[in-house]
Design an enzyme around this catalytic site. Structure first.
Site, PDB file in Angstrom:
ATOM      1  N   ASP A 131       0.394   3.238   4.000  1.00 53.02           N
ATOM      2  CA  ASP A 131      -0.645   3.873   3.559  1.00 53.02           C
ATOM      3  C   ASP A 131      -1.665   4.551   4.374  1.00 53.02           C
ATOM      4  O   ASP A 131      -2.066   5.641   4.382  1.00 53.02           O
ATOM      5  CB  ASP A 131      -1.329   3.106   2.417  1.00 53.02           C
ATOM      6  CG  ASP A 131      -1.924   1.666   2.817  1.00 53.02           C
ATOM      7  OD1 ASP A 131      -1.633   1.466   3.994  1.00 53.02           O
ATOM      8  OD2 ASP A 131      -2.412   0.951   2.281  1.00 53.02           O
ATOM      9  N   LYS A 144      -7.271   7.037   9.753  1.00 53.42           N
ATOM     10  CA  LYS A 144      -8.757   7.125  10.000  1.00 53.42           C
ATOM     11  C   LYS A 144      -9.167   7.518  11.258  1.00 53.42           C
ATOM     12  O   LYS A 144      -8.586   7.223  12.207  1.00 53.42           O
ATOM     13  CB  LYS A 144      -9.293   5.621   9.612  1.00 53.42           C
ATOM     14  CG  LYS A 144      -9.705   5.185   8.272  1.00 53.42           C
ATOM     15  CD  LYS A 144     -10.389   4.159   8.062  1.00 53.42           C
ATOM     16  CE  LYS A 144     -10.269   3.806   6.556  1.00 53.42           C
ATOM     17  NZ  LYS A 144     -11.043   2.402   6.332  1.00 53.42           N
ATOM     18  N   ARG A 152      -5.081   0.404  -6.893  1.00 45.73           N
ATOM     19  CA  ARG A 152      -3.709   0.905  -6.229  1.00 45.73           C
ATOM     20  C   ARG A 152      -3.170   2.186  -7.111  1.00 45.73           C
ATOM     21  O   ARG A 152      -2.676   3.026  -6.698  1.00 45.73           O
ATOM     22  CB  ARG A 152      -2.708  -0.229  -6.006  1.00 45.73           C
ATOM     23  CG  ARG A 152      -3.022  -1.079  -5.061  1.00 45.73           C
ATOM     24  CD  ARG A 152      -1.686  -1.957  -4.560  1.00 45.73           C
ATOM     25  NE  ARG A 152      -2.134  -3.005  -3.928  1.00 45.73           N
ATOM     26  CZ  ARG A 152      -2.288  -3.075  -2.522  1.00 45.73           C
ATOM     27  NH1 ARG A 152      -2.210  -2.075  -1.607  1.00 45.73           N
ATOM     28  NH2 ARG A 152      -2.606  -4.420  -2.162  1.00 45.73           N
ATOM     29  N   GLY A 162       0.793  -1.308   0.049  1.00 49.38           N
ATOM     30  CA  GLY A 162      -0.010   0.115  -0.154  1.00 49.38           C
ATOM     31  C   GLY A 162       0.793   1.318   0.044  1.00 49.38           C
ATOM     32  O   GLY A 162       0.428   2.309  -0.318  1.00 49.38           O
ATOM     33  N   PHE A 215     -14.452   3.467   3.757  1.00 49.22           N
ATOM     34  CA  PHE A 215     -13.335   2.586   3.021  1.00 49.22           C
ATOM     35  C   PHE A 215     -12.894   3.310   1.500  1.00 49.22           C
ATOM     36  O   PHE A 215     -13.804   3.810   0.838  1.00 49.22           O
ATOM     37  CB  PHE A 215     -14.044   1.111   2.299  1.00 49.22           C
ATOM     38  CG  PHE A 215     -12.834   0.217   2.127  1.00 49.22           C
ATOM     39  CD1 PHE A 215     -12.053  -0.189   2.961  1.00 49.22           C
ATOM     40  CD2 PHE A 215     -12.757   0.008   0.592  1.00 49.22           C
ATOM     41  CE1 PHE A 215     -11.207  -1.236   2.840  1.00 49.22           C
ATOM     42  CE2 PHE A 215     -11.831  -0.799   0.100  1.00 49.22           C
ATOM     43  CZ  PHE A 215     -10.793  -1.450   1.185  1.00 49.22           C
ATOM     44  N   VAL A 216     -11.711   3.561   1.579  1.00 49.02           N
ATOM     45  CA  VAL A 216     -11.269   4.398   0.375  1.00 49.02           C
ATOM     46  C   VAL A 216     -10.160   3.320  -0.734  1.00 49.02           C
ATOM     47  O   VAL A 216      -9.620   2.590   0.066  1.00 49.02           O
ATOM     48  CB  VAL A 216     -10.655   5.581   0.871  1.00 49.02           C
ATOM     49  CG1 VAL A 216     -11.445   6.672   1.198  1.00 49.02           C
ATOM     50  CG2 VAL A 216      -9.533   5.462   1.673  1.00 49.02           C
ATOM     51  N   ASP A 270      -5.505   2.397  10.401  1.00 45.09           N
ATOM     52  CA  ASP A 270      -6.887   2.256  10.546  1.00 45.09           C
ATOM     53  C   ASP A 270      -7.015   1.576  12.124  1.00 45.09           C
ATOM     54  O   ASP A 270      -7.211   2.373  12.953  1.00 45.09           O
ATOM     55  CB  ASP A 270      -7.540   1.221   9.651  1.00 45.09           C
ATOM     56  CG  ASP A 270      -9.023   1.020   9.633  1.00 45.09           C
ATOM     57  OD1 ASP A 270      -9.660   1.602  10.243  1.00 45.09           O
ATOM     58  OD2 ASP A 270      -9.544   0.023   8.960  1.00 45.09           O
ATOM     59  N   ASP A 322      -5.982  -0.496  -1.813  1.00 42.14           N
ATOM     60  CA  ASP A 322      -6.654  -1.384  -2.848  1.00 42.14           C
ATOM     61  C   ASP A 322      -7.902  -1.591  -1.949  1.00 42.14           C
ATOM     62  O   ASP A 322      -8.269  -1.605  -0.960  1.00 42.14           O
ATOM     63  CB  ASP A 322      -5.649  -2.515  -3.129  1.00 42.14           C
ATOM     64  CG  ASP A 322      -5.737  -3.400  -1.647  1.00 42.14           C
ATOM     65  OD1 ASP A 322      -5.415  -2.915  -0.743  1.00 42.14           O
ATOM     66  OD2 ASP A 322      -6.093  -4.786  -1.802  1.00 42.14           O
TER      67      ASP A 322
HETATM   68  P1  IMP Z   1      -5.212  -1.525  10.208  1.00 38.55           P
HETATM   69  O1  IMP Z   1      -3.925  -2.708  10.487  1.00 38.55           O
HETATM   70  O2  IMP Z   1      -6.525  -2.072  10.728  1.00 38.55           O
HETATM   71  O3  IMP Z   1      -4.378  -0.209  10.755  1.00 38.55           O
HETATM   72  O4  IMP Z   1      -5.153  -1.318   8.656  1.00 38.55           O
HETATM   73  C1  IMP Z   1      -4.076  -1.088   7.811  1.00 38.55           C
HETATM   74  C2  IMP Z   1      -4.289  -1.779   6.497  1.00 38.55           C
HETATM   75  O5  IMP Z   1      -5.353  -2.133   6.102  1.00 38.55           O
HETATM   76  C3  IMP Z   1      -3.538  -0.824   5.651  1.00 38.55           C
HETATM   77  O6  IMP Z   1      -2.191  -0.835   5.382  1.00 38.55           O
HETATM   78  C4  IMP Z   1      -4.461  -0.980   4.427  1.00 38.55           C
HETATM   79  O7  IMP Z   1      -3.873  -2.104   3.560  1.00 38.55           O
HETATM   80  C5  IMP Z   1      -5.998  -1.532   4.845  1.00 38.55           C
HETATM   81  N1  IMP Z   1      -6.732  -0.770   4.941  1.00 38.55           N
HETATM   82  C6  IMP Z   1      -7.505  -0.031   6.255  1.00 38.55           C
HETATM   83  N2  IMP Z   1      -8.434   0.763   5.661  1.00 38.55           N
HETATM   84  C7  IMP Z   1      -8.409   0.784   4.170  1.00 38.55           C
HETATM   85  C8  IMP Z   1      -9.147   1.396   3.475  1.00 38.55           C
HETATM   86  O8  IMP Z   1      -9.999   2.343   3.696  1.00 38.55           O
HETATM   87  N3  IMP Z   1      -8.908   1.264   1.981  1.00 38.55           N
HETATM   88  C9  IMP Z   1      -8.044   0.204   1.542  1.00 38.55           C
HETATM   89  N4  IMP Z   1      -7.369  -0.518   2.637  1.00 38.55           N
HETATM   90  C10 IMP Z   1      -7.420  -0.080   3.971  1.00 38.55           C
HETATM   91 MG    MG Z   2      -4.089  -3.584   1.704  1.00 40.64          MG
END
Ligand code: IMP
Ligand code: MG
Length: 183
Positions: free
Chosen positions: A100, A131, A165, A44, A152-153, A103, A159
């Site tokens: 990227d 986020k 991407r 990402g 979700f973006v 979240d 992606d």
């Molecule tokens: P986390 O581990 O929940 O913080 O999420 C991080 C990973 O989830 C990022 O590196 C992304 O690959 C994916 N992700 C989280 N939110 C989104 C979104 O809105 N769109 C696309 N990928 C996301």
């Molecule tokens: Mg991803």
């Protein structure tokens, strides 16, 4: 890729590029006298990392770590795997992890734990998007491009099932596009 898949262009290309000028200037100042190693989190971060890199003129090294936080659809399942380890030695170096999006924080918490085990001199993180949701262990990124609401973006490295991407901007997907995308 079909333009009608998008609900809204959330961050246009020029806005992203302007923000990157500021972010890179800040990193450039903070690391002017450091020994910077940028560590991109695959896949990402590729577009963000490349755009940051072309703006940085200080001495630095670049490596990537590959991780997979499994997402079949738009939600994380919590499983975490390392798909590529670092090539460079980061012991006693100033490491800046580039990803990227922050979240839930699961990905960056795991990456931070891995990095701490390699004994860098300093360790910070830089995310293109954050986020506005609670993050695990109250994880905070040191550099944030944009804060966005909880939706979700895709695009600019992000992606949905490995698609989109390559968009130079960030968009939200139509619910119909989410259902119809083949994995
Ligand atoms: P986390 O581990 O929940 O913080 O999420 C991080 C990973 O989830 C990022 O590196 C992304 O690959 C994916 N992700 C989280 N939110 C989104 C979104 O809105 N769109 C696309 N990928 C996301
Ligand atoms: Mg991803």
């Amino acid at each position: 890729m079909n333009p009608t898949d998008f609900e809204e262009i959330f961050l246009p290309e020029n806005k992203i590029q302007q923000r990157l000028d500021q972010l890179a200037a800040q990193i450039q100042r903070d690391y002017a006298n450091q020994d910077l190693t940028l560590v991109g989190v695959l896949t990402g971060s590729v577009m963000f990392l490349a755009d940051l890199l072309r703006r940085l003129t200080i001495q630095l090294r670049v490596d990537n770590i590959g991780v997979s936080t499994y997402r079949g659809g738009t939600k994380s399942s919590g499983d975490f795997t390392v798909t590529k380890t670092l090539w460079l030695d980061v012991k006693d170096r100033d490491v800046l992890v580039v990803d990227d999006i922050l979240d839930s924080g699961l990905t960056l918490l795991n990456v931070r734990r891995i990095m701490q085990g390699l004994y860098p001199r300093s360790l910070r993180s830089c995310v293109f998007l954050e986020k506005e949701v609670p993050h695990l262990e109250n994880f905070r990124a040191d550099y944030v491009g944009f804060k966005i609401p909880n939706q979700f973006v895709v695009g600019y490295g992000l992606d949905y099932r490995e698609r989109y991407r390559n968009l130079p901007y960030v968009a939200t997907l139509r619910p119909a596009a989410i259902e119809s995308t083949r994995s």
